[in-house]
Design a protein around this motif. Structure first.
Motif, PDB file in Angstrom:
ATOM      1  N   MET A 191      30.354  43.870  41.167  1.00  0.00           N
ATOM      2  CA  MET A 191      29.979  45.227  41.587  1.00  0.00           C
ATOM      3  C   MET A 191      29.046  45.874  40.563  1.00  0.00           C
ATOM      4  O   MET A 191      28.081  46.551  40.939  1.00  0.00           O
ATOM      5  CB  MET A 191      31.225  46.087  41.800  1.00  0.00           C
ATOM      6  N   ASN A 192      29.314  45.644  39.281  1.00  0.00           N
ATOM      7  CA  ASN A 192      28.449  46.191  38.245  1.00  0.00           C
ATOM      8  C   ASN A 192      27.049  45.598  38.320  1.00  0.00           C
ATOM      9  O   ASN A 192      26.049  46.309  38.195  1.00  0.00           O
ATOM     10  CB  ASN A 192      29.045  45.956  36.856  1.00  0.00           C
ATOM     11  N   GLN A 213      29.252  36.899  47.643  1.00  0.00           N
ATOM     12  CA  GLN A 213      30.260  36.452  46.691  1.00  0.00           C
ATOM     13  C   GLN A 213      31.358  37.508  46.535  1.00  0.00           C
ATOM     14  O   GLN A 213      32.540  37.172  46.467  1.00  0.00           O
ATOM     15  CB  GLN A 213      29.625  36.172  45.332  1.00  0.00           C
ATOM     16  N   LEU A 214      30.947  38.767  46.496  1.00  0.00           N
ATOM     17  CA  LEU A 214      31.911  39.866  46.373  1.00  0.00           C
ATOM     18  C   LEU A 214      32.836  39.885  47.586  1.00  0.00           C
ATOM     19  O   LEU A 214      34.053  40.036  47.437  1.00  0.00           O
ATOM     20  CB  LEU A 214      31.179  41.200  46.241  1.00  0.00           C
ATOM     21  N   ASP A 215      32.279  39.712  48.776  1.00  0.00           N
ATOM     22  CA  ASP A 215      33.105  39.676  49.988  1.00  0.00           C
ATOM     23  C   ASP A 215      34.099  38.523  49.948  1.00  0.00           C
ATOM     24  O   ASP A 215      35.268  38.680  50.324  1.00  0.00           O
ATOM     25  CB  ASP A 215      32.229  39.576  51.237  1.00  0.00           C
ATOM     26  N   GLN A 272      51.720  33.587  37.603  1.00  0.00           N
ATOM     27  CA  GLN A 272      50.462  32.894  37.897  1.00  0.00           C
ATOM     28  C   GLN A 272      49.681  33.626  38.980  1.00  0.00           C
ATOM     29  O   GLN A 272      48.457  33.742  38.900  1.00  0.00           O
ATOM     30  CB  GLN A 272      50.741  31.452  38.347  1.00  0.00           C
ATOM     31  N   VAL A 273      50.374  34.117  39.972  1.00  0.00           N
ATOM     32  CA  VAL A 273      49.722  34.853  41.054  1.00  0.00           C
ATOM     33  C   VAL A 273      49.118  36.145  40.508  1.00  0.00           C
ATOM     34  O   VAL A 273      47.971  36.481  40.802  1.00  0.00           O
ATOM     35  CB  VAL A 273      50.716  35.162  42.198  1.00  0.00           C
ATOM     36  N   ILE A 274      49.870  36.841  39.682  1.00  0.00           N
ATOM     37  CA  ILE A 274      49.373  38.094  39.107  1.00  0.00           C
ATOM     38  C   ILE A 274      48.151  37.834  38.245  1.00  0.00           C
ATOM     39  O   ILE A 274      47.162  38.572  38.313  1.00  0.00           O
ATOM     40  CB  ILE A 274      50.496  38.799  38.302  1.00  0.00           C
ATOM     41  N   GLU A 275      48.197  36.764  37.443  1.00  0.00           N
ATOM     42  CA  GLU A 275      47.046  36.419  36.603  1.00  0.00           C
ATOM     43  C   GLU A 275      45.820  36.110  37.457  1.00  0.00           C
ATOM     44  O   GLU A 275      44.705  36.515  37.132  1.00  0.00           O
ATOM     45  CB  GLU A 275      47.378  35.241  35.697  1.00  0.00           C
ATOM     46  N   GLU A 276      46.021  35.382  38.554  1.00  0.00           N
ATOM     47  CA  GLU A 276      44.905  35.042  39.439  1.00  0.00           C
ATOM     48  C   GLU A 276      44.341  36.297  40.096  1.00  0.00           C
ATOM     49  O   GLU A 276      43.122  36.461  40.216  1.00  0.00           O
ATOM     50  CB  GLU A 276      45.350  34.031  40.495  1.00  0.00           C
ATOM     51  N   VAL A 277      45.216  37.200  40.521  1.00  0.00           N
ATOM     52  CA  VAL A 277      44.769  38.453  41.130  1.00  0.00           C
ATOM     53  C   VAL A 277      43.977  39.272  40.120  1.00  0.00           C
ATOM     54  O   VAL A 277      42.908  39.815  40.441  1.00  0.00           O
ATOM     55  CB  VAL A 277      45.966  39.255  41.687  1.00  0.00           C
ATOM     56  N   GLN A 278      44.461  39.340  38.894  1.00  0.00           N
ATOM     57  CA  GLN A 278      43.743  40.081  37.853  1.00  0.00           C
ATOM     58  C   GLN A 278      42.385  39.446  37.564  1.00  0.00           C
ATOM     59  O   GLN A 278      41.393  40.147  37.371  1.00  0.00           O
ATOM     60  CB  GLN A 278      44.579  40.158  36.579  1.00  0.00           C
ATOM     61  N   LYS A 279      42.352  38.125  37.544  1.00  0.00           N
ATOM     62  CA  LYS A 279      41.090  37.408  37.306  1.00  0.00           C
ATOM     63  C   LYS A 279      40.092  37.703  38.425  1.00  0.00           C
ATOM     64  O   LYS A 279      38.922  37.997  38.170  1.00  0.00           O
ATOM     65  CB  LYS A 279      41.367  35.908  37.200  1.00  0.00           C
ATOM     66  N   LEU A 280      40.560  37.608  39.660  1.00  0.00           N
ATOM     67  CA  LEU A 280      39.685  37.892  40.797  1.00  0.00           C
ATOM     68  C   LEU A 280      39.190  39.335  40.772  1.00  0.00           C
ATOM     69  O   LEU A 280      38.021  39.614  41.059  1.00  0.00           O
ATOM     70  CB  LEU A 280      40.411  37.619  42.116  1.00  0.00           C
ATOM     71  N   ASP A 281      40.071  40.245  40.413  1.00  0.00           N
ATOM     72  CA  ASP A 281      39.686  41.653  40.360  1.00  0.00           C
ATOM     73  C   ASP A 281      38.633  41.885  39.276  1.00  0.00           C
ATOM     74  O   ASP A 281      37.674  42.633  39.482  1.00  0.00           O
ATOM     75  CB  ASP A 281      40.910  42.527  40.117  1.00  0.00           C
ATOM     76  N   LYS A 282      38.798  41.216  38.148  1.00  0.00           N
ATOM     77  CA  LYS A 282      37.822  41.329  37.060  1.00  0.00           C
ATOM     78  C   LYS A 282      36.467  40.756  37.495  1.00  0.00           C
ATOM     79  O   LYS A 282      35.417  41.335  37.212  1.00  0.00           O
ATOM     80  CB  LYS A 282      38.345  40.605  35.820  1.00  0.00           C
ATOM     81  N   GLU A 283      36.487  39.623  38.182  1.00  0.00           N
ATOM     82  CA  GLU A 283      35.249  39.023  38.687  1.00  0.00           C
ATOM     83  C   GLU A 283      34.583  39.940  39.704  1.00  0.00           C
ATOM     84  O   GLU A 283      33.360  40.106  39.700  1.00  0.00           O
ATOM     85  CB  GLU A 283      35.538  37.655  39.311  1.00  0.00           C
TER      86      GLU A 283
END
Length: 143
Positions: free
Chosen positions: A38-39, A104-106, A22-33
Protein backbone atom coordinates in the motif's frame (compact mmCIF):
# COMPACT_ATOMS: atom_id res chain seq x y z
CA UNK A 1 3.50 -15.26 -7.13
CA UNK A 2 5.19 -18.06 -5.26
CA UNK A 3 3.66 -19.09 -1.99
CA UNK A 4 5.54 -17.33 0.85
CA UNK A 5 5.27 -20.32 3.16
CA UNK A 6 7.58 -23.31 2.97
CA UNK A 7 5.84 -26.38 1.48
CA UNK A 8 5.75 -28.12 4.84
CA UNK A 9 3.91 -25.17 6.42
CA UNK A 10 1.43 -25.04 3.53
CA UNK A 11 0.77 -28.77 3.92
CA UNK A 12 0.39 -28.38 7.67
CA UNK A 13 -2.10 -25.54 7.22
CA UNK A 14 -4.06 -27.57 4.67
CA UNK A 15 -4.25 -30.50 7.08
CA UNK A 16 -5.02 -28.28 10.05
CA UNK A 17 -1.79 -29.28 11.84
CA UNK A 18 -0.61 -25.79 12.56
CA UNK A 19 -0.36 -23.97 15.84
CA UNK A 20 -2.26 -20.82 16.64
CA UNK A 21 1.08 -18.99 16.98
CA UNK A 22 2.14 -20.00 13.44
CA UNK A 23 -1.14 -18.74 12.04
CA UNK A 24 -0.82 -15.46 13.91
CA UNK A 25 2.75 -15.02 12.67
CA UNK A 26 1.64 -15.68 9.09
CA UNK A 27 -1.25 -13.21 9.42
CA UNK A 28 1.11 -10.58 10.80
CA UNK A 29 3.58 -11.24 7.98
CA UNK A 30 0.87 -10.92 5.35
CA UNK A 31 -0.42 -7.74 6.96
CA UNK A 32 3.08 -6.26 6.97
CA UNK A 33 3.53 -7.17 3.29
CA UNK A 34 0.16 -5.61 2.49
CA UNK A 35 1.17 -2.43 4.31
CA UNK A 36 4.40 -2.28 2.27
CA UNK A 37 2.47 -2.73 -0.96
CA UNK A 38 0.00 0.00 0.00
CA UNK A 39 2.87 2.37 0.77
CA UNK A 40 4.55 1.64 -2.56
CA UNK A 41 1.26 2.11 -4.43
CA UNK A 42 0.72 5.46 -2.72
CA UNK A 43 4.26 6.53 -3.60
CA UNK A 44 3.82 5.55 -7.25
CA UNK A 45 0.40 7.23 -7.42
CA UNK A 46 2.12 10.43 -6.33
CA UNK A 47 4.71 9.99 -9.08
CA UNK A 48 1.90 9.56 -11.63
CA UNK A 49 0.36 12.84 -10.41
CA UNK A 50 3.74 14.56 -10.81
CA UNK A 51 4.09 13.16 -14.33
CA UNK A 52 0.59 14.46 -15.14
CA UNK A 53 1.60 17.92 -13.91
CA UNK A 54 4.66 17.92 -16.16
CA UNK A 55 2.67 16.68 -19.15
CA UNK A 56 0.05 19.36 -18.54
CA UNK A 57 2.72 22.05 -18.20
CA UNK A 58 4.50 21.21 -21.47
CA UNK A 59 1.50 20.31 -23.64
CA UNK A 60 1.11 23.81 -25.13
CA UNK A 61 4.81 24.68 -25.28
CA UNK A 62 6.80 24.93 -28.48
CA UNK A 63 8.56 21.63 -29.26
CA UNK A 64 11.94 23.36 -29.60
CA UNK A 65 11.76 25.13 -26.24
CA UNK A 66 14.44 24.24 -23.72
CA UNK A 67 13.52 22.37 -20.59
CA UNK A 68 15.43 20.62 -17.87
CA UNK A 69 14.99 17.11 -16.61
CA UNK A 70 16.46 15.22 -13.70
CA UNK A 71 18.05 11.98 -14.90
CA UNK A 72 19.69 9.82 -12.25
CA UNK A 73 20.27 12.79 -9.97
CA UNK A 74 21.76 14.91 -12.76
CA UNK A 75 19.94 17.88 -14.25
CA UNK A 76 20.12 17.70 -18.05
CA UNK A 77 18.97 20.13 -20.70
CA UNK A 78 16.58 18.83 -23.33
CA UNK A 79 13.84 20.15 -25.58
CA UNK A 80 10.13 19.79 -24.94
CA UNK A 81 9.92 17.50 -28.00
CA UNK A 82 12.45 15.13 -26.39
CA UNK A 83 11.08 15.21 -22.86
CA UNK A 84 7.33 14.97 -23.43
CA UNK A 85 7.31 11.48 -25.02
CA UNK A 86 9.66 10.04 -22.41
CA UNK A 87 7.58 11.48 -19.54
CA UNK A 88 4.43 9.98 -21.08
CA UNK A 89 6.18 6.61 -21.51
CA UNK A 90 7.44 6.66 -17.93
CA UNK A 91 3.95 7.50 -16.69
CA UNK A 92 2.53 4.53 -18.59
CA UNK A 93 5.15 2.20 -17.15
CA UNK A 94 4.46 3.43 -13.62
CA UNK A 95 0.72 2.86 -14.17
CA UNK A 96 1.43 -0.74 -15.25
CA UNK A 97 3.54 -1.32 -12.14
CA UNK A 98 0.76 0.10 -9.95
CA UNK A 99 -1.74 -2.29 -11.56
CA UNK A 100 0.55 -5.26 -10.83
CA UNK A 101 1.07 -4.09 -7.25
CA UNK A 102 -2.70 -3.75 -6.78
CA UNK A 103 -3.14 -7.33 -8.01
CA UNK A 104 -0.52 -8.51 -5.51
CA UNK A 105 -2.27 -6.52 -2.78
CA UNK A 106 -5.60 -8.14 -3.67
CA UNK A 107 -4.02 -11.61 -3.55
CA UNK A 108 -2.45 -10.97 -0.15
CA UNK A 109 -5.70 -9.49 1.15
CA UNK A 110 -7.65 -12.56 -0.01
CA UNK A 111 -5.10 -14.90 1.57
CA UNK A 112 -5.19 -12.91 4.79
CA UNK A 113 -9.00 -12.93 4.87
CA UNK A 114 -9.05 -16.69 4.26
CA UNK A 115 -6.67 -17.30 7.16
CA UNK A 116 -8.64 -15.01 9.46
CA UNK A 117 -11.91 -16.70 8.52
CA UNK A 118 -10.54 -20.26 8.64
CA UNK A 119 -8.84 -19.91 12.01
CA UNK A 120 -11.31 -17.49 13.59
CA UNK A 121 -8.83 -14.72 14.23
CA UNK A 122 -9.67 -11.08 15.02
CA UNK A 123 -12.56 -12.08 17.24
CA UNK A 124 -11.99 -10.07 20.39
CA UNK A 125 -12.53 -12.08 23.54
CA UNK A 126 -14.11 -9.06 25.23
CA UNK A 127 -16.92 -9.06 22.67
CA UNK A 128 -17.48 -12.78 23.22
CA UNK A 129 -17.63 -12.31 26.99
CA UNK A 130 -20.07 -9.40 26.80
CA UNK A 131 -22.34 -11.46 24.53
CA UNK A 132 -22.34 -14.31 27.04
CA UNK A 133 -23.19 -12.19 30.07
CA UNK A 134 -24.35 -8.66 29.25
CA UNK A 135 -25.07 -7.93 32.95
CA UNK A 136 -21.36 -8.16 33.79
CA UNK A 137 -20.29 -5.65 31.19
CA UNK A 138 -19.77 -2.19 32.60
CA UNK A 139 -20.50 1.01 30.79
CA UNK A 140 -18.45 4.04 31.66
CA UNK A 141 -19.66 7.60 31.42
CA UNK A 142 -17.21 10.40 30.90
CA UNK A 143 -18.13 13.76 32.37
Amino acid sequence: LPNPLPPSAVAAMAEGKVSQQQVIEEVQKLDKERQGLMNKIAELDQEIKEHNLVIEAVKDMEPGRRCFRMVGGVLVERTVAEVKPSVETNKGQIEQIVMKLREQLDEKTNTLNQLVEKYGLNKPQNAQQSQQDPAKSSTGVLV
